[in-house]
Design an enzyme around this catalytic site. Structure first.
Site, PDB file in Angstrom:
ATOM      1  N   GLU A 159      50.660  33.316 -72.634  1.00  0.00           N
ATOM      2  CA  GLU A 159      49.476  34.549 -71.514  1.00  0.00           C
ATOM      3  C   GLU A 159      49.341  35.610 -71.391  1.00  0.00           C
ATOM      4  O   GLU A 159      49.433  35.671 -70.135  1.00  0.00           O
ATOM      5  CB  GLU A 159      49.402  32.962 -70.454  1.00  0.00           C
ATOM      6  CG  GLU A 159      48.035  31.535 -70.771  1.00  0.00           C
ATOM      7  CD  GLU A 159      48.037  30.526 -69.403  1.00  0.00           C
ATOM      8  OE1 GLU A 159      47.591  31.353 -68.528  1.00  0.00           O
ATOM      9  OE2 GLU A 159      47.597  30.112 -69.720  1.00  0.00           O
ATOM     10  N   GLU A 264      46.429  22.468 -75.301  1.00  0.00           N
ATOM     11  CA  GLU A 264      46.645  21.674 -74.288  1.00  0.00           C
ATOM     12  C   GLU A 264      44.895  21.416 -74.412  1.00  0.00           C
ATOM     13  O   GLU A 264      43.850  21.763 -73.956  1.00  0.00           O
ATOM     14  CB  GLU A 264      46.465  23.674 -73.571  1.00  0.00           C
ATOM     15  CG  GLU A 264      48.033  23.737 -73.284  1.00  0.00           C
ATOM     16  CD  GLU A 264      48.195  24.586 -71.541  1.00  0.00           C
ATOM     17  OE1 GLU A 264      47.378  25.082 -71.150  1.00  0.00           O
ATOM     18  OE2 GLU A 264      49.088  25.151 -71.151  1.00  0.00           O
TER      19      GLU A 264
HETATM   20  O1  G3I Z   1      50.700  18.928 -55.644  1.00  0.00           O
HETATM   21  C1  G3I Z   1      49.882  19.898 -55.164  1.00  0.00           C
HETATM   22  C2  G3I Z   1      49.554  19.308 -53.706  1.00  0.00           C
HETATM   23  O2  G3I Z   1      50.534  18.777 -53.536  1.00  0.00           O
HETATM   24  C3  G3I Z   1      48.993  19.310 -52.199  1.00  0.00           C
HETATM   25  O3  G3I Z   1      48.182  18.761 -52.144  1.00  0.00           O
HETATM   26  C4  G3I Z   1      46.989  20.728 -53.512  1.00  0.00           C
HETATM   27  C5  G3I Z   1      46.201  21.388 -52.878  1.00  0.00           C
HETATM   28  O4  G3I Z   1      45.744  22.064 -53.794  1.00  0.00           O
HETATM   29  O5  G3I Z   1      48.066  21.291 -54.915  1.00  0.00           O
HETATM   30  C6  G3I Z   1      48.513  20.533 -55.354  1.00  0.00           C
HETATM   31  O6  G3I Z   1      49.153  21.065 -56.596  1.00  0.00           O
HETATM   32  C7  G3I Z   1      48.238  21.519 -57.476  1.00  0.00           C
HETATM   33  C8  G3I Z   1      48.332  20.987 -59.194  1.00  0.00           C
HETATM   34  O7  G3I Z   1      47.590  21.619 -60.139  1.00  0.00           O
HETATM   35  C9  G3I Z   1      48.963  19.814 -59.709  1.00  0.00           C
HETATM   36  O8  G3I Z   1      47.584  19.336 -59.303  1.00  0.00           O
HETATM   37  C10 G3I Z   1      48.098  23.047 -57.487  1.00  0.00           C
HETATM   38  O9  G3I Z   1      47.776  23.405 -56.272  1.00  0.00           O
HETATM   39  C11 G3I Z   1      47.569  23.085 -58.562  1.00  0.00           C
HETATM   40  O10 G3I Z   1      47.728  25.237 -58.610  1.00  0.00           O
HETATM   41  C12 G3I Z   1      48.231  23.146 -60.344  1.00  0.00           C
HETATM   42  O11 G3I Z   1      47.176  23.586 -60.777  1.00  0.00           O
HETATM   43  C13 G3I Z   1      47.902  23.173 -62.333  1.00  0.00           C
HETATM   44  C14 G3I Z   1      47.867  24.927 -62.938  1.00  0.00           C
HETATM   45  O12 G3I Z   1      48.145  24.209 -64.617  1.00  0.00           O
HETATM   46  C15 G3I Z   1      48.317  25.945 -62.599  1.00  0.00           C
HETATM   47  O13 G3I Z   1      49.371  25.410 -62.808  1.00  0.00           O
HETATM   48  C16 G3I Z   1      46.978  22.488 -63.116  1.00  0.00           C
HETATM   49  O14 G3I Z   1      48.073  21.050 -62.536  1.00  0.00           O
HETATM   50  C17 G3I Z   1      47.648  22.321 -64.425  1.00  0.00           C
HETATM   51  O15 G3I Z   1      46.459  21.784 -65.577  1.00  0.00           O
HETATM   52  C18 G3I Z   1      47.093  23.899 -65.288  1.00  0.00           C
HETATM   53  O16 G3I Z   1      47.787  24.093 -66.363  1.00  0.00           O
HETATM   54  C19 G3I Z   1      47.834  25.383 -67.359  1.00  0.00           C
HETATM   55  C20 G3I Z   1      48.242  24.878 -68.358  1.00  0.00           C
HETATM   56  O17 G3I Z   1      50.527  25.312 -67.556  1.00  0.00           O
HETATM   57  C21 G3I Z   1      48.935  26.713 -69.077  1.00  0.00           C
HETATM   58  N1  G3I Z   1      46.947  26.933 -69.002  1.00  0.00           N
HETATM   59  C22 G3I Z   1      46.276  26.541 -69.173  1.00  0.00           C
HETATM   60  C23 G3I Z   1      46.463  25.404 -67.473  1.00  0.00           C
HETATM   61  C24 G3I Z   1      45.123  24.761 -66.878  1.00  0.00           C
HETATM   62  O18 G3I Z   1      44.620  26.219 -65.953  1.00  0.00           O
END
Ligand code: G3I
Length: 375
Positions: A159, A264
């Site tokens: 990105e 994705e």
């Molecule tokens: O695991 C913690 C949990 O312990 C906590 O209580 C909770 C509170 O918000 O957060 C949890 O972590 C979250 C995690 O996903 C697992 O669910 C994070 O806050 C959240 O930011 C994270 O989001 C991920 C996001 O990327 C940011 O890293 C998504 O799962 C993931 O699907 C998404 O993937 C991205 C790709 O890497 C790049 N392209 C876009 C795609 C979608 O955004």
């Protein structure tokens, strides 16, 4: 004579039984597209540690490639300067190897999910270009070095572009300059010369951003820097982007002599808040009932639209088999999808091809039909 007849009868019965048992096996995605492209899924922590038994059995049955949804991101794998956390990544790679899967590393350099310490020194001052390059180098060499020869492809840079095709003003760009991308690819090649190295982004099937991605890839190629493929993320909706844009982007990217993959894939079936676009994770909108219309189940009419949408994608993918090398879904089943919490928290979304009980949806069968017609 009698003995020979009995033996022949036995062989005949065994053959028939074998044919019946093969035919009776449920079709799987990975077998359906065998020889065309890998079928991948992104795994979350719960699946990697083996707690999500139903999802994991789907992964073993249907997928021959895996991507880590979160556990390789900088904040997870390298939260502090002298601390790497390899427990989950190690389990992820071991799972992929045990099941003979094409394993993806996601992602090495991204503007998001990078801890603050990466960009500052011990006094809190912004790092110099050289110091940040050294941190990037150490990180890539350490992570990719650990899994050298085992992880087969990496999203090296994720990105880096804006929707209009210009470079995103990330900290990497501001501190290092535009060549941070070439440096990342050079370091990745140094860490594992045989790994496939990808540029990965969302919305790059759309003409203006696609143009920016093509320019970026060409500039790497002109400098002799290894880039093996482009990842079109594929975070889609029921009515956008157009199939024409997807088709043309595969055509144009593959003309650069690199592999094209959808890394994705999912389809958001819920209404979009005003001013929402793309897949930038920083977007966050207030919950409102009109934005969550199907909390108790997806209406048949939408289920049918979803199945058709996936079929339309896969018709294009098989048209470009050989050029498209992998289709990875961003998750295994609807319960797991990030789209339940983004860009609005707490919604009930249905973007994947297995439902909340890990049962195949009509979209799953419509995809299988595409495989049949492509043989
Ligand atoms: O695991 C913690 C949990 O312990 C906590 O209580 C909770 C509170 O918000 O957060 C949890 O972590 C979250 C995690 O996903 C697992 O669910 C994070 O806050 C959240 O930011 C994270 O989001 C991920 C996001 O990327 C940011 O890293 C998504 O799962 C993931 O699907 C998404 O993937 C991205 C790709 O890497 C790049 N392209 C876009 C795609 C979608 O955004």
């Amino acid at each position: 004579m009698k003995y020979v007849n009995i033996k022949m009868l036995l062989v005949f019965c065994l053959t028939v039984t074998l044919i019946f048992s093969v035919c009776a096996q449920k079709p799987t995605l990975k077998n359906a597209f065998d020889g065309q492209f890998y079928i991948g899924a992104a795994l979350n922590e719960w699946q990697i540690v083996g707690n999500d038994v139903s999802a994991i059995s789907l992964v073993k049955a249907h997928f021959n490639s895996i991507s880590p949804e979160n556990c390789f991101k900088w904040e997870r794998i390298h939260p502090q300067q002298n601390k790497y956390r390899f427990e989950l990544p190690d389990s992820f790679v071991a799972f992929g190897e045990k099941n003979r899967m094409f394993i993806i590393g996601h992602c090495m350099v991204w503007h998001s999910q990078v801890p603050k310490w990466v960009f500052i020194d011990s006094l809190g001052n912004q790092l110099s270009r050289d110091a940040l390059l050294k941190r990037m180098h150490d990180h890539i060499l350490t992570v990719m070095g650990r899994y050298k020869g085992r992880i087969k492809g990496y999203d090296v840079v994720n990105e880096a572009l804006n929707d209009n095709g210009t470079m995103r003003q990330s900290k990497w760009l501001k501190i290092i300059g535009e060549d941070y991308i070439e440096k990342a690819f050079e370091y990745a090649k140094e860490a594992d010369p045989n790994a496939e190295l990808y540029y990965n982004d969302f919305n790059i099937e759309q003409p203006s951003k696609r143009e920016g991605a093509i320019k970026l890839i060409k500039s790497l190629q002109a400098k002799g820097i290894k880039i093996s493929g482009v990842g079109i993320q594929g975070h889609y909706h029921l009515n956008r982007p157009s199939l024409k844009d997807i088709d043309e982007s595969i055509d144009e990217f593959s003309k650069l002599g690199i592999k094209v993959m959808f890394t994705e894939l999912d389809v958001n079936v819920l209404p979009s808040p005003k001013n929402f676009n793309g897949a930038d994770v920083s977007q966050d909108f207030e919950m409102d009932k009109t934005l969550n219309p199907y909390p108790k189940g997806l209406p048949d009419s939408v289920q049918t639209q979803l199945a058709k949408r996936y079929a339309d994608f896969f018709k294009i993918f098989v048209k470009y088999k050989g050029k498209v090398t992998r289709i990875t879904f961003w998750g295994v089943d609807d319960a797991q999808s990030w789209l339940n919490n983004w860009p609005v928290r707490g919604r009930t979304n249905y973007p994947l091809i297995f439902d909340r009980k890990c049962m195949p949806k009509p979209a799953f069968f419509s995809i299988l039909e595409c495989a049949k017609s492509s043989q």
